[in-house]
Design a protein around this motif. Sequence first.
Motif, mmCIF file in Angstrom:
data_model
loop_
_atom_site.group_PDB
_atom_site.id
_atom_site.type_symbol
_atom_site.label_atom_id
_atom_site.label_comp_id
_atom_site.label_asym_id
_atom_site.label_seq_id
_atom_site.Cartn_x
_atom_site.Cartn_y
_atom_site.Cartn_z
ATOM 1 N N SER A 58 12.940 -6.848 63.480
ATOM 2 C CA SER A 58 11.657 -7.052 62.795
ATOM 3 C C SER A 58 11.847 -7.860 61.518
ATOM 4 O O SER A 58 11.065 -8.759 61.208
ATOM 5 C CB SER A 58 11.031 -5.707 62.425
ATOM 6 N N TYR B 48 7.937 -2.674 54.565
ATOM 7 C CA TYR B 48 7.286 -3.654 55.423
ATOM 8 C C TYR B 48 6.304 -4.514 54.663
ATOM 9 O O TYR B 48 5.893 -5.552 55.104
ATOM 10 C CB TYR B 48 6.554 -2.939 56.559
ATOM 11 N N LEU C 268 9.403 -2.022 67.688
ATOM 12 C CA LEU C 268 8.006 -1.614 67.546
ATOM 13 C C LEU C 268 7.652 -0.543 68.584
ATOM 14 O O LEU C 268 6.955 0.430 68.274
ATOM 15 C CB LEU C 268 7.098 -2.841 67.706
ATOM 16 N N LEU D 67 8.853 2.713 67.457
ATOM 17 C CA LEU D 67 7.988 3.289 66.423
ATOM 18 C C LEU D 67 6.725 3.866 67.051
ATOM 19 O O LEU D 67 6.250 4.927 66.666
ATOM 20 C CB LEU D 67 7.614 2.237 65.375
ATOM 21 N N ARG D 68 6.165 3.139 68.041
ATOM 22 C CA ARG D 68 4.963 3.633 68.730
ATOM 23 C C ARG D 68 5.242 4.982 69.376
ATOM 24 O O ARG D 68 4.455 5.918 69.264
ATOM 25 C CB ARG D 68 4.527 2.641 69.816
ATOM 26 N N LEU E 22 -0.789 2.378 66.788
ATOM 27 C CA LEU E 22 0.041 2.113 65.612
ATOM 28 C C LEU E 22 -0.447 0.842 64.920
ATOM 29 O O LEU E 22 -0.470 -0.229 65.516
ATOM 30 C CB LEU E 22 1.501 1.953 66.035
ATOM 31 N N TYR F 191 6.489 5.053 59.844
ATOM 32 C CA TYR F 191 7.263 5.589 60.974
ATOM 33 C C TYR F 191 8.691 5.033 61.007
ATOM 34 O O TYR F 191 9.599 5.685 61.516
ATOM 35 C CB TYR F 191 6.515 5.382 62.299
ATOM 36 N N ALA F 192 8.877 3.848 60.449
ATOM 37 C CA ALA F 192 10.250 3.338 60.348
ATOM 38 C C ALA F 192 11.059 4.260 59.444
ATOM 39 O O ALA F 192 12.223 4.560 59.703
ATOM 40 C CB ALA F 192 10.258 1.919 59.796
ATOM 41 N N THR G 26 3.616 1.117 60.271
ATOM 42 C CA THR G 26 4.985 0.792 60.686
ATOM 43 C C THR G 26 6.017 1.212 59.640
ATOM 44 O O THR G 26 7.046 1.788 59.989
ATOM 45 C CB THR G 26 5.142 -0.716 60.990
#
Length: 687
Positions: free
Chosen positions: A541, A329, A289, A292-293, A305, A313-314, A310
């Motif tokens: 995740s 997600y 995470l 991603l931030r 974020l 950006y993933a 998520t």
Amino acid sequence: MQHVVPTVGSLVESCAKRITVLEDKLRADPEMLDLNEMETLCLDLGRAWGAVHHLNMVQSSSELRDAIEQVQPQVVELMANLSQSEPISKAYQSMAATLPAAQGENEVTRIVDSALRDAKLSGIFASPEDRERIKKLQMELSRLSHTFRSNVVASRGAWSHTVTDPKDLAGVPDHLLKGLAVNPEQWQEGPWKLDLTQSCMELVKYCQARPTRELLYRASIVVASTGEWDNSQGLVDILQRRQDLAQLLGYGNYADVSLASKSADSTATVESFLTALGHKAQGAARVELEELRALAQELDQLDDLKPWDTGYYAEKLSESLPRVSTFSYLSDLCWSRASKTKFKINSAEVQQYFPADHVMAVFFDFLTTLFGVRIQDATAELEPETLWDPHVRYFQVADADSNKPIASFFLDLYARPGAKSPGAWMDNCVDRSAHLKTVPVAHMVLNLQPPSGGTPTLMSLRDVETLFHEFGHALQHMLTTVAGINNIEWDVVELPSQFMENWVYHKPLLRRLTRHHESGKPMPESMIDSIVAARTFMSGSFTARQVFFSLLDLSLHVSPPTSAEEAVQRQQSMSEAFLARPLLPEDRFLLQFLHIFGGGYAAGYWSYKWAEVLAADAFGRFEEDGALAETAEGERKLEAIGREFRATILAQGGSQNPLRTFEDFRGRPVDYAAFYRQLNLDATQGQ
Ligand SMILES: [Zn+2]
């Protein structure tokens, strides 16, 4: 086809007569129960019905479906009567009492125990009033689950949103836009209709417009939570009735009912396994995470974020890795390994390296190395009319050392739209039986595109994984020396299949499996690397979410909430404990959790993970003992350990507790280290 109705009808009749005769005999003397007689009691009907079912799956027609519809109720009723038979259950009880305890567990005690367990679970040993109540509860539960499921479908189907401004869908790939266009001919101009289908939810991975992502995300977390399709009360009713049912059946709670047919010994064991795994995964998920931030900050100066960011950006992060795509997600409420290993840009390119004939030949050759079995095409030995399609092939499996035949299987590779069901599966056609002197026969069914216009059948990576997976099931059925896949607790059934999947990612084998269908070249090393890397992308995740679902499922069935608010509170507090970021307070995903409220995974969602752990740990022995090294010594070890796997896990099947069989192979109880290693979780410390 015209034979189905009269043949099955007369088999049902003769089988029913035999059951009546047996019941009379057992009423007079329960000790007359004979396991060999039980094995043959409905064998002819079972085989005929199995063949009809198989044909319907691979070569269906309206005549066949009509015939099945006509006779199915008789077969179902007969099977229900057999499993509900009091004289037979009581005879099993008295047999259990006479089995010498000193001998410990063996094939006979396993059969008797599982018959008794099934009888207990269906309420045969309860008092007549309780049996009535059990029946009533079961009917109510089936109605409530049905309503729960329908509400989810209706509520999901009712939501839509029309987009007219192309800016709101900026970044969405053309193939998705085409699917969303109200008028397919004007897919570039719009308008577009958003809904909550899987393919539409895909767009959150690509859509640059944050409000669109948020809109979809928010709609997806409140499905079936208000109005006419509100599942709040249904959820409480289901959990309450399951608790009542558990008590009537003689269990403390419904989690114990679920556990009765699984190998894990107690809820506490499962909880401690999940909690340890959960904290490990949560640690890794937090790192992911943060990544991603940082990426969101770097690319778009985004400081906060949100959950709807998520997936987006993933996807961006995955683009920085070579050809790796991620899972959605939003849609991973259900198991989504399939999409996890999907290749975004170049699945078509990857496929060029997997011509089916080549993959199959290398795979069979590998099975000879690993398990000491030789697989030979024996289609020519069969009368052509025994096959339901001219492309089906028939193989003999023999021991590579002694050349003794062990088993055989039918391989049905190609899709036949309209006639054959989609998907892939293994089915047992004939079981091994010492008493009947039969050797196993299996059906291996895939749905690949047949060769066309000079292009051979090409397999996707997912197809190759599926082939290995289904063969894991088939090998356990075929290489058994005792009971095969019958009588295996269902949290362990996926052990050999998931174990086999590991080999797809073993680079030396992966290299051999690939050969470009035109150039004949092996897959470039960079592509091999990205295939292997894709397997663990964002696994922290993903695992954290699966563990959270599993623990919540267990908790709800150990101590059922008395109100929907209480259920939601528990969902919230457990998400705080196990996810990298807690769910939004307005999230009501429980109200659409079909696996446990509308399907068969109640208090058993964890078993997916459990089988994965077992499979990874079994594979881990090959790693730890140096059997994966590309040296002569490595090869020798591979053969030796592979044969041990065959002699234990594949050979013992359901004849003893599968965890004991696992220990026979591993030399110790299950350990999680290999699983952590496989998911790249071992580098991260838990809380
Ligand atoms: Zn499977």
